[in-house]
Design a protein around this motif. Structure first.
Motif, PDB file in Angstrom:
ATOM      1  N   MET A   7      38.656 127.486   8.572  1.00 56.08           N
ATOM      2  CA  MET A   7      37.938 126.670   9.539  1.00 56.08           C
ATOM      3  C   MET A   7      38.933 125.914  10.424  1.00 56.08           C
ATOM      4  O   MET A   7      38.847 125.957  11.657  1.00 56.08           O
ATOM      5  CB  MET A   7      37.026 125.683   8.790  1.00 56.08           C
ATOM      6  CG  MET A   7      36.203 124.767   9.658  1.00 56.08           C
ATOM      7  SD  MET A   7      37.081 123.331  10.251  1.00 56.08           S
ATOM      8  CE  MET A   7      37.396 122.459   8.729  1.00 56.08           C
ATOM      9  N   ARG A  51      42.028 126.516  10.961  1.00 57.14           N
ATOM     10  CA  ARG A  51      42.795 127.451  11.777  1.00 57.14           C
ATOM     11  C   ARG A  51      41.988 127.908  12.990  1.00 57.14           C
ATOM     12  O   ARG A  51      42.506 128.013  14.097  1.00 57.14           O
ATOM     13  CB  ARG A  51      43.185 128.671  10.928  1.00 57.14           C
ATOM     14  CG  ARG A  51      44.698 128.784  10.768  1.00 57.14           C
ATOM     15  CD  ARG A  51      45.135 129.672   9.644  1.00 57.14           C
ATOM     16  NE  ARG A  51      44.577 131.011   9.636  1.00 57.14           N
ATOM     17  CZ  ARG A  51      44.965 131.999  10.468  1.00 57.14           C
ATOM     18  NH1 ARG A  51      45.900 131.787  11.364  1.00 57.14           N
ATOM     19  NH2 ARG A  51      44.420 133.182  10.386  1.00 57.14           N
ATOM     20  N   ALA A  52      40.689 128.165  12.766  1.00 55.45           N
ATOM     21  CA  ALA A  52      39.834 128.628  13.861  1.00 55.45           C
ATOM     22  C   ALA A  52      39.763 127.585  14.974  1.00 55.45           C
ATOM     23  O   ALA A  52      39.626 127.931  16.138  1.00 55.45           O
ATOM     24  CB  ALA A  52      38.434 128.948  13.345  1.00 55.45           C
ATOM     25  N   PHE A  53      39.871 126.303  14.601  1.00 55.59           N
ATOM     26  CA  PHE A  53      39.816 125.253  15.617  1.00 55.59           C
ATOM     27  C   PHE A  53      41.200 124.926  16.169  1.00 55.59           C
ATOM     28  O   PHE A  53      41.373 123.946  16.871  1.00 55.59           O
ATOM     29  CB  PHE A  53      39.160 123.995  15.059  1.00 55.59           C
ATOM     30  CG  PHE A  53      37.657 124.082  15.048  1.00 55.59           C
ATOM     31  CD1 PHE A  53      36.924 123.739  16.172  1.00 55.59           C
ATOM     32  CD2 PHE A  53      36.985 124.540  13.928  1.00 55.59           C
ATOM     33  CE1 PHE A  53      35.545 123.841  16.174  1.00 55.59           C
ATOM     34  CE2 PHE A  53      35.607 124.646  13.925  1.00 55.59           C
ATOM     35  CZ  PHE A  53      34.885 124.295  15.052  1.00 55.59           C
ATOM     36  N   GLY A  54      42.194 125.730  15.798  1.00 55.91           N
ATOM     37  CA  GLY A  54      43.496 125.599  16.417  1.00 55.91           C
ATOM     38  C   GLY A  54      44.499 124.739  15.679  1.00 55.91           C
ATOM     39  O   GLY A  54      45.484 124.313  16.264  1.00 55.91           O
TER      40      GLY A  54
END
Ligand SMILES: Nc1ncnc2c1ncn2[C@@H]1O[C@H](COP(=O)(O)OP(=O)(O)OP(=O)(O)O)[C@@H](O)[C@H]1O
Ligand SMILES: [Mg+2]
Lengths: 280, 291
Positions: free
Chosen positions: B188, B190-193
């Motif tokens: 999660m 990682r997905a948001f950067g």
């Protein structure tokens, strides 16, 4: 027609050194502000495709462009998962401030923004609650608010309502449509609920399994806004639904035959088989 | 609505003798609370009875076997009062607490620091894993002769003994907590950067906190044991020293007075850390409750 915000060309992906072919030759575009659903049986690579679009994993073949460049996880892309995936040690507001910080918003602006977003999903009073104090539907709402908080250009949703009860699901679908139409975000929505796909999206991409590839892309046009006028009783909806189910039943039948074939041939060691036969 | 209302008093007036059996899970709050009170009372009552039985057993053993087999509990109380009033016990407790707390601080800081490193850098963790395991499986007492040769017999050597015993459980729990951090939450973020450092400090380390705390709790218990062993086997000091001195002279009442203090100390330390664990890891407890 504007330039596509997501463009996939002949995308392929394998796992376990090529043993598992998850995706093959996937090509389609998503325009800015478009709502596209991915449907298909379990294991056909829907989650894998979302991860590729998000830039979490790279494809083995083909090209992916998101806003004209190779995808990078970041604030232009946001993901909503099947389970809310909230950080349990942070409050609801803290969870949203966490992604706002990742986006680079100054600390002074974060609390107000987080609360505004919670208001948008009807959870303003729960800002200081911890995730475990919320029901599953409320947690999923926080997940949606968190994704919208970073003001993404592309919203990726991986079966976001699958774990919820029918009533909550219905309410959240409506809210999602309203939020989407107000913000003009492109949405890629994974589901294996055919009705949901037709109900929400402007295009449905039907995938077939092993390897995951595109079976058909169906355009859906119902009068907008859809949350005011339920299209489920319209003849167009019924026939589209029938058509998609027919395709899926075909797939499952093909799959079953393949499975039988694999069972018949896969487990036989031919050398011993012939050996036995010569003895008989 | 009306039917429900007429039913309520019936349930409430059920004779208490049947209530625990007959009232289903969704019964009114009052009943659950009363049942819990009843259970608490029963548990406490049985505990008191057991303690009294134990005491009676000590008197009986004393009567049958004499003062050497089991000192008279009255004498233990008298000896305790004496030792507390003349400062012997306080001095011993102070010496022991110094070793325990120095050893604990040292093992906690080094254990958490290295554990975070080993958990964060997977390859480093893999390289050092066999060495950590070998050290952890060796009884701490095995190193006492070596520590005596290297560090002598006094406080600093005792602290090293304690550190050596408590370091590894803390290290292993920290490493495991970070290495097994929730993959979904990591994805999660990682997905948001989130970048590596953010991922590590803001997701993996907090997720490992409950595991780190249980490592600390285990470590603290080992610190108490290690301190007494060091005080018994090296230069006699602290509560362990009092224990050895009393035992060697067969002053069993004195010996038992020290044992009681050790018991109380160990229980207190564990209870304090369990409280801290419960407070910081509250969300995990709630998750375990099934929500
Ligand atoms: N990290 C991985 N390692 C190995 N195989 C993987 C991995 N991720 C996915 N796969 C395989 O790729 C295929 C597609 O998986 P994916 O999770 O994308 O399917 P899905 O369409 O999302 O299924 P579902 O509807 O059940 O969520 C599956 O056969 C799966 O076993
Ligand atoms: Mg999936």
């Amino acid at each position: 027609m504007s330039a596509p915000i997501i463009s996939l060309r002949h995308v392929g992906k394998s796992f376990k050194d090529g043993e598992v072919r998850a995706l093959e030759d996937i090509s389609f575009d998503v325009r800015p502000g478009e709502f596209v659903s991915l449907v298909g049986p379990s294991g056909c690579g829907k989650t894998t495709l979302l991860r590729i679009i998000n830039g979490l994993i790279a494809p083995d073949e083909g090209e992916v462009h998101v806003m004209g460049a190779a995808p990078q996880p970041g604030p232009d892309l946001a993901m909503v998962f099947q389970s809310a995936r909230l950080l349990p040690w942070l409050t609801v507001a803290g969870n949203i401030e966490f992604v706002l910080q990742l986006k680079g918003l100054p600390g002074s602006e974060r609390p107000a923004r987080a609360r505004a977003l919670l208001g948008a999903v009807g959870l303003r009073e729960f800002a200081e609650a911890f995730p475990h104090e919320l029901s599953g539907g409320m947690q999923q709402r926080v997940g949606l608010a968190r994704a919208l908080a970073v003001e993404p250009k592309v919203l990726l949703m991986d079966e976001p309502f699958a774990a919820l009860d029918a009533m909550t699901r219905e309410v959240l679908r409506k809210e999602l449509l309203q939020l989407w139409s107000r913000r003009g975000i492109a949405v890629v929505f994974v589901t294996h609920d055919i009705d949901e796909a037709i109900l929400l999206s402007q295009r449905v991409v039907l995938l077939r399994p092993r390897p995951g590839r595109i079976d058909e892309i169906v355009d859906v046009s119902f009068p907008e806004p859809r949350w005011q006028q339920d299209p489920r009783t319209s003849p167009a909806f019924v026939s589209m639904r029938e058509h998609l189910w027919d395709r899926i039943h075909d797939m499952v039948r093909d799959g079953a035959e393949l499975e039988e074939l694999a069972g018949a041939f896969g487990n036989v060691d031919w050398s011993t088989a012939t050996f036995h036969r010569s003895f008989l | 609505m009306i039917e429900e209302r007429t039913e309520q008093p019936i349930v409430r007036h059920r004779p208490p003798a049947i209530a625990p059996v007959a009232v289903p899970m969704f019964a009114r709050k009052g009943n659950t609370a009363r049942r819990r009170r009843l259970e608490n009372g029963a548990v406490f009552g049985v505990q008191i009875i057991l303690a009294l039985l134990l005491l009676a057993g000590m008197y009986a053993l004393n009567a049958v076997g004499g003062n050497l087999v089991m000192p008279n509990p009255n004498d233990i109380v008298a000896e305790s009062v004496l030792m507390w009033s003349d400062g012997t016990m306080l001095k011993g407790l102070g010496e022991s607490l110094t070793v325990i707390s120095l050893g604990f601080l040292l093992s906690a800081s080094t254990g958490i620091f290295l554990g975070v490193l080993l958990g964060g850098f997977r390859v480093l963790g893999r390289v050092l894993d066999p060495f950590v395991n070998a050290m952890n499986s060796t009884p701490g007492a095995a190193f006492i002769p070596l520590i005596i040769v290297w560090f002598g017999l006094y406080t600093e050597a005792k602290v090293v003994v304690v550190w050596n015993a408590a370091f590894f459980p803390i290290l292993i729990n920290t490493t495991a907590g970070i290495a097994n951090a929730n993959k979904e939450l990591v994805e999660m973020a990682r997905a948001f950067g989130a970048k590596r450092a953010t991922l590590f400090w803001r997701v993996m380390v907090p997720d490992a906190l409950p595991s780190i705390l249980s490592g600390l709790r285990i470590g603290a218990a080992i610190c108490t044991v290690g301190t007494v062993i060091a005080e018994l086997t090296m230069a006699q000091s602290g509560l362990g020293g009092l224990l050895a001195a009393a035992g060697n002279r067969f002053q069993m009442d004195r010996y038992f007075a020290v044992v009681i203090v050790l018991m109380a100390l160990g229980t207190l330390i564990t209870a304090m850390l369990r409280l801290a664990e419960r407070r910081i890891g509250r969300w995990r407890v709630s998750l375990a409750d099934g929500r």
